[in-house]
Design a protein around this motif. Structure first.
Motif: not given
Length: 460
Positions: A165-171
């Motif tokens: 994943l390009a960035e860690l999700p918040k949800r």
């Protein structure tokens, strides 16, 4: 007698295929291996190994809280996802390189490309050439299953993409109730992600002991993970702010990422197995006998592609057994009984042998020894995580049929228990072992009272 380019051609350079190729090559066989992705297979590249690194990373959020309870002064902590990904990818590349070198050092030839059978002895290698082989081994593993008919499923990911994943999700919403779904739920929650698990069944971890299933669900919910049971997706809707998850209960919720961990399927599609006459099961798995031989007498299969026990060490043992039998003149099979497994949830699960339900079905009457408790590490600072240890014992013979542990480091604990159960240990022999104190694992050898479930309406 026909001449062939190779004595053995292996489709798939995962754990099982690589072990078989190396053992065969060491015996003097001319061996080739084809891999369409990266050498190392699911476990090394997009499975057990990177997942365990992610588990380690996610556990620090609890470690920091524990440290404060033990008197350490810890300021603000922050997790940097790109830094972790870079370190993880570097280590995976190193491990993949070791697999490549091991194959080359053994004398096996490696092709990078998809291999497709043209007939029972002929293999076409994408971007390379067509070769012939006296013996062929299918070791292509499995791949995540997705509900292709679900509206909006193109907005979802599988475990494969979760590692990149390009960035860690918040949800995040994770669909599934198996070990992959629960492991990733613990990972994302530990990394600070608002995490929801959605599972269509009445409880998580189908196939595990019922006490284990109930206990881990309670522990995960206590840690702040939402688990929605009896619930499944009807639609995914992409919006400007995220993805709306629509469920058959009539409810919905929004998340940044939706991950499907609803099972894996054997990877046999498009490999030309039909052209070679290889018989497949309804789910696409290669049908094999105890020597891993298919219905075609020069074609074998090992690992997840056979859908027997889908564990890396099992694939390795199956691959070695095949090679020892066919190239070393020492016929051997792998015994699939009493194979231990670990689930890297938080806390971990270690399990070997039969569940209580399976033991009762197979042997009739059994005795149960069960203990639930807060480990001393938790009680010191007021932590709420609980451990569970359970033994399933056959009445009469007193042979231990199953051992199940939910606790930190349960995977390490169950490895040693598996040795004893594989040797047919009895409860008196087990109890004759002196406890190691003070440890969590000493509870394994100090349970003397048979467990009686609480009466209806009482709390366990």
């Amino acid at each position: 007698m026909a001449d062939y380019d190779y004595d053995l051609f292996v489709l798939g350079a995962g754990s099982g295929g690589v072990r078989a190729a190396r053992v065969a090559a060491v015996a003097g066989a001319k061996v080739a291996v084809a891999e369409e992705h990266r050498v190392g297979g699911t476990c090394v590249i997009r499975g057990c190994v990177p997942k365990k690194f992610m588990v380690y990373a996610s556990e620090y959020s609890k470690h920091f809280d524990t440290a404060r309870g033990y008197g350490w002064e810890i300021g603000d902590t922050r997790f940097d996802w790109p830094t972790f990904l870079m370190a993880k990818d570097k280590e995976i590349a190193r491990l993949s390189g070791i697999y490549v070198r091991n194959l080359q050092n053994a004398g096996a030839e490696l092709f990078h490309g998809k291999a497709v059978l043209k007939d029972r002895h002929t293999v076409g290698i994408e971007g390379e050439r067509t070769v012939t082989a006296k013996k062929i081994l299918i070791a292509t593993g499995g791949r995540p299953w997705m509900p292709k008919e679900l509206e909006g499923v193109e907005h979802a990911i599988t475990s494969n993409e979760a590692f990149h994943l390009a960035e860690l999700p918040k949800r995040i919403v994770i669909a599934g109730g198996g070990y992959i779904a629960l492991e990733f739920a613990g990972i994302f929650k530990g990394l600070g992600v608002d995490t929801t698990v959605v599972h269509r069944g009445p409880n998580v971890l189908r196939g595990f002991d019922d006490d284990i299933r109930a206990h881990i669900a309670e522990e995960m919910e206590q840690a702040g993970i939402r688990i929605l049971l009896g619930c499944q997706h009807t639609k995914l809707e992409k919006t400007a702010t995220g993805i709306v998850n629509h469920f058959d209960t009539g409810h919905s919720c929004e998340s940044d990422v939706v991950m499907f961990a609803t099972g894996r399927e054997p990877y046999t599609e498009g490999l030309g197995l039909e052209a070679a006459g290889v018989e497949l099961a309804a789910n696409g798995a290669v049908k094999v006998d105890e020597f891993s031989r298919s219905n075609v007498d020069n074609i074998w299969a090992v690992g997840d592609v056979t859908d027997r026990i889908n564990l890396t060490p099992v694939a390795i043992r199956e691959g070695e057994s095949f090679a020892r039998t066919e190239f070393h003149g020492t016929p051997m099979t792998f015994d699939h009984e009493m194979v231990a497994s670990a689930v890297f949830t938080q806390p971990q699960i270690g399990s070997v042998g039969l569940s209580e339900a399976d033991a009762r079905h197979r042997y009739g009457k059994v005795d149960i020894y069960l203990s639930k408790f807060r480990p001393m590490k938790e009680t010191f600072y007021g932590g709420q995580q609980r451990a569970l240890i359970k033994l399933v014992v056959e009445c009469g013979t007193e042979r231990i049929l199953g051992c199940h542990v939910v606790a930190p480091d349960a995977g390490e604990i169950i490895q040693m228990a598996a040795i004893a159960l594989k040797m047919g240990v009895t409860k008196p022999q087990w109890d004759s072992t002196c406890a190691v104190h003070p440890t969590l694992a000493e509870e394994l050898v100090t349970m003397r009272e048979k467990y009686a479930p609480p009466a209806l309406g009482q709390v366990a």
